[in-house]
Design a protein around this motif. Structure first.
Motif, mmCIF file in Angstrom:
data_model
loop_
_atom_site.group_PDB
_atom_site.id
_atom_site.type_symbol
_atom_site.label_atom_id
_atom_site.label_comp_id
_atom_site.label_asym_id
_atom_site.label_seq_id
_atom_site.Cartn_x
_atom_site.Cartn_y
_atom_site.Cartn_z
ATOM 1 N N ALA A 1 0.816 -1.232 0.000
ATOM 2 C CA ALA A 1 0.000 0.000 0.000
ATOM 3 C C ALA A 1 0.836 1.263 0.000
ATOM 4 O O ALA A 1 0.291 2.376 -0.030
ATOM 5 C CB ALA A 1 -0.938 -0.013 1.204
ATOM 6 N N THR A 2 2.153 1.136 0.079
ATOM 7 C CA THR A 2 3.023 2.323 0.127
ATOM 8 C C THR A 2 4.130 2.192 -0.916
ATOM 9 O O THR A 2 5.254 1.784 -0.613
ATOM 10 C CB THR A 2 3.635 2.476 1.522
ATOM 11 N N PRO A 3 3.829 2.514 -2.168
ATOM 12 C CA PRO A 3 4.802 2.328 -3.250
ATOM 13 C C PRO A 3 6.089 3.121 -3.071
ATOM 14 O O PRO A 3 7.147 2.675 -3.519
ATOM 15 C CB PRO A 3 4.030 2.799 -4.496
ATOM 16 N N GLU A 4 6.017 4.264 -2.398
ATOM 17 C CA GLU A 4 7.244 5.042 -2.195
ATOM 18 C C GLU A 4 8.222 4.280 -1.295
ATOM 19 O O GLU A 4 9.433 4.213 -1.576
ATOM 20 C CB GLU A 4 6.920 6.401 -1.574
ATOM 21 N N GLN A 5 7.698 3.716 -0.209
ATOM 22 C CA GLN A 5 8.552 2.935 0.692
ATOM 23 C C GLN A 5 9.055 1.666 0.003
ATOM 24 O O GLN A 5 10.215 1.287 0.156
ATOM 25 C CB GLN A 5 7.780 2.580 1.966
ATOM 26 N N ARG A 6 8.156 1.025 -0.747
ATOM 27 C CA ARG A 6 8.558 -0.179 -1.472
ATOM 28 C C ARG A 6 9.704 0.122 -2.431
ATOM 29 O O ARG A 6 10.676 -0.627 -2.517
ATOM 30 C CB ARG A 6 7.364 -0.722 -2.255
ATOM 31 N N THR A 7 9.605 1.233 -3.111
ATOM 32 C CA THR A 7 10.651 1.629 -4.058
ATOM 33 C C THR A 7 11.974 1.865 -3.337
ATOM 34 O O THR A 7 13.037 1.452 -3.810
ATOM 35 C CB THR A 7 10.238 2.907 -4.808
ATOM 36 N N ALA A 8 11.899 2.516 -2.181
ATOM 37 C CA ALA A 8 13.119 2.813 -1.428
ATOM 38 C C ALA A 8 13.785 1.546 -0.931
ATOM 39 O O ALA A 8 15.018 1.395 -0.999
ATOM 40 C CB ALA A 8 12.786 3.727 -0.246
ATOM 41 N N VAL A 9 12.988 0.595 -0.433
ATOM 42 C CA VAL A 9 13.552 -0.642 0.110
ATOM 43 C C VAL A 9 14.137 -1.512 -1.004
ATOM 44 O O VAL A 9 15.187 -2.153 -0.826
ATOM 45 C CB VAL A 9 12.478 -1.426 0.899
ATOM 46 N N LEU A 10 13.496 -1.508 -2.154
ATOM 47 C CA LEU A 10 13.959 -2.351 -3.256
ATOM 48 C C LEU A 10 14.989 -1.672 -4.154
ATOM 49 O O LEU A 10 15.498 -2.312 -5.096
ATOM 50 C CB LEU A 10 12.763 -2.794 -4.120
#
Length: 272
Positions: free
Chosen positions: A205-214
């Motif tokens: 639900a949080t694409p910004e965080q997902r992008t940062a982690v990946l």
């Protein structure tokens, strides 16, 4: 049908060092974004790939050991056994039954000479020892000596001792097979993609965080993509510093080709 994660994700297969480096950075990002639930999967994947690097190092070390080839010494033994077999066959055809030559043939090669010569190296070494015990025993000593087998038996003993010593040296210096290393690498890629799947689920639900982690994984994916576009073999990196391992670039393709060629040659000889 089992579908591995490699068939479900469009990510490139990374080298073990690149996976470790990327996953270490992913762990830092997971901690920064309050996702401790990812740590177990990340740590397991990293630990596995460090084991892969150790496995591969052992394989390369064994390949660099300049030991005499077992097959070369085995050929010498095979030739001497063949000569002994031919002479015994000749005398068996000349002597009335039951002949000493026929009895020796049956005892030395209970199945056939061909079967003896095609045994795996370890089994053939044992069979050679058994044959030499019969040839060196007192039971038929006079007959063998009177028919000119003395020098042949001495030559067989010498050749077999060299063969046995070379086999023992090879086994002592041998490392993991290429198949073992390849299977371990494939398992490492699967664990790596499990981490990706968990990150996607955790931050769905949080694409910004997902992008940062990946991001660290995507960086390595782009690096491999660049190698592929240039039709070059990807070079591994130091798992801790991220620096290119130039020695790896020079030896990896050659080592893999050598390992596969060795396996094919041994399969043809019936020694696997």
């Amino acid at each position: 049908m089992l579908l591995p994660l490699t068939s479900l994700f469009g990510l490139y297969i990374l080298t073990p060092g690149r996976r470790i480096y990327a996953l270490s950075r992913v762990r830092e990002q997971a901690e920064a974004h309050d996702a401790p639930g990812l740590f177990e999967a990340i740590d397991a994947a990293i630990a596995h790939d460090r084991g892969v690097l150790e496995l591969d190092a052992k394989r390369r070390s064994a390949q660099k050991a300049k030991l005499p080839r077992v097959r070369d010494t085995d050929i010498v033994v095979d030739r001497k056994l063949s000569i002994i077999h031919s002479l015994l066959t000749h005398f068996a055809s000349e002597e009335p039954a039951p002949s000493t030559a026929a009895a020796l043939l049956s005892a030395l090669f209970p199945v056939s000479l061909s079967h003896h010569l095609r045994l795996p190296f370890v089994d053939q070494s044992a069979a050679n020892e058994r044959a030499l015990e019969l040839l060196e025993a007192e039971t038929h000593e006079k007959w063998l000596q009177s028919h000119g087998f003395g020098p042949l038996i001495a030559g067989l003993r010498e050749a077999h001792n060299i063969f046995k010593a070379t086999l023992l040296a090879r086994d002592a210096a041998s490392g993991p097979s290429w198949d073992e290393v390849r299977d371990a690498r494939e398992r490492g890629q699967e664990l790596y993609l499990q981490v990706v799947a968990k990150v996607i689920s955790r931050f769905a639900a949080t694409p910004e965080q997902r992008t940062a982690v990946l991001a660290p994984i995507w960086d390595q994916n782009l690096a491999i993509q660049a190698y592929r576009r240039q039709r070059r073999t990807p070079v591994d990196i130091d798992p801790d510093s991220g620096e290119l391992l130039l020695e790896d670039a020079e030896t990896e393709a050659e080592a893999e080709a050598e390992a596969e060629a060795e396996a094919e040659a041994e399969a043809e000889q019936g020694v696997l």
